[in-house]
Design an enzyme around this catalytic site. Structure first.
Site, short mmCIF file in Angstrom:
data_model
loop_
_atom_site.label_atom_id
_atom_site.label_comp_id
_atom_site.label_asym_id
_atom_site.label_seq_id
_atom_site.Cartn_x
_atom_site.Cartn_y
_atom_site.Cartn_z
N GLY A 175 -0.19 4.68 6.83
CA GLY A 175 1.06 5.45 6.85
C GLY A 175 1.97 4.88 7.91
CB CYS A 187 -3.35 0.15 7.64
SG CYS A 187 -1.87 -0.85 7.67
NE ARG A 245 3.88 0.31 14.46
CZ ARG A 245 4.84 1.23 14.47
NH1 ARG A 245 5.30 1.68 15.62
NH2 ARG A 245 5.32 1.69 13.34
CB ILE A 286 0.34 -2.50 2.90
CG1 ILE A 286 -0.41 -2.65 1.57
CG2 ILE A 286 1.78 -2.03 2.65
CD1 ILE A 286 -0.67 -1.34 0.85
CG HIS A 335 -4.35 -0.10 3.09
ND1 HIS A 335 -4.06 1.16 3.51
CD2 HIS A 335 -3.43 -0.91 3.65
CE1 HIS A 335 -2.99 1.15 4.28
NE2 HIS A 335 -2.58 -0.10 4.39
CD GLU A 368 -6.85 3.00 1.92
OE1 GLU A 368 -7.77 2.34 2.45
OE2 GLU A 368 -5.68 2.99 2.34
N1 GLN Z 1 3.21 -0.73 9.70
C1 GLN Z 1 2.66 0.61 9.77
C2 GLN Z 1 2.69 1.14 11.20
O1 GLN Z 1 2.82 0.36 12.10
C3 GLN Z 1 1.23 0.62 9.23
C4 GLN Z 1 1.29 0.19 7.80
C5 GLN Z 1 0.22 0.81 6.92
O2 GLN Z 1 -0.52 1.73 7.32
N2 GLN Z 1 0.16 0.35 5.70
O3 GLN Z 1 2.58 2.31 11.41
#
Ligand code: GLN
Length: 203
Positions: free
Chosen positions: A49, A81, A108, A137, A173, A175
């Site tokens: 997220g 993530c 990040r 992602i 991910h 999932e």
């Molecule tokens: N780029 C998001 C963050 O830094 C993480 C991306 C993801 O959970 N797919 O919060």
């Protein structure tokens, strides 16, 4: 063995995908929004997220202390993530609040614009010889790995999967993959005496 109840922090992010993936490995995924929900689960997943949003919501709903207390008492926790970022000790280059459950520094969106999303065949020796189809992602990488932390996988030389005692972190991910091996690995962490990390390094 009883079917474990695995909480999925349901403040924002890909909660439904984790609950579906847990069902595929015969675990019960339970959305967690309150301290009362947190007290009832055997383990906790923090999904993908947006990490600054979710950390604010964790603080607003008063969940941080209960998560930290339960992890210190041996509850297994897995961050994917964004969840890895929230679980990390700190975030490179920015002053961002975290839960500080894993002694790592993350960066990040580290794989860059060209490569914001990708499926990569990742070697994860702890899961066996076959590579894992890892979906990244806007993923973070792990720049610093503390002494009590095992690096379980690397992508292009950067650490993307770590474990410290009963805390697991993946930049990718699982999932979203049909392959359930990372979920099964996480479920195996719920059993046995695995309490290493902060408490033992302080001695
Ligand atoms: N780029 C998001 C963050 O830094 C993480 C991306 C993801 O959970 N797919 O919060």
């Amino acid at each position: 063995m009883a079917r474990p109840n695995v909480g999925v922090l349901a403040l924002q992010g890909d909660v439904a995908e984790h609950i579906a993936a847990l069902a595929r490995v015969d675990a019960e995924g339970i959305p967690v929004k309150t301290v009362a929900h947190l007290e009832r689960v055997d383990a906790l997943v923090i999904p993908g997220g947006e990490s600054t949003t979710v950390m604010k919501l964790i603080e607003r709903f008063g969940l941080a202390d209960t998560i930290r207390r339960r992890v210190a008492a041996g509850m297994a926790l897995w961050g994917t993530c964004m969840g890895l970022i929230v679980a990390a000790h700190d975030v490179a280059g920015v002053d961002q609040a975290t839960l500080d459950l894993l002694d790592v520094t993350v960066r990040r969106n580290a794989f860059g614009r060209q490569n914001e999303s990708a499926e990569v065949d990742l070697a994860i020796p702890a899961l066996g010889a076959a590579p894992f189809p890892a979906i990244f992602i806007r993923a973070p990488w792990i720049e610093r790995v503390g002494p009590g932390v095992q690096a379980l996988a690397k992508r292009d030389g950067h650490v993307v999967m770590v474990r410290q005692g009963r805390v697991l972190g993946t930049s990718f991910h699982p999932e979203l993959s049909a392959d359930g091996r990372v979920h099964r690995y996480f479920l195996s962490m719920l059993h046995g005496d695995q309490r290493i990390g902060k408490a033992s390094t302080a001695a």
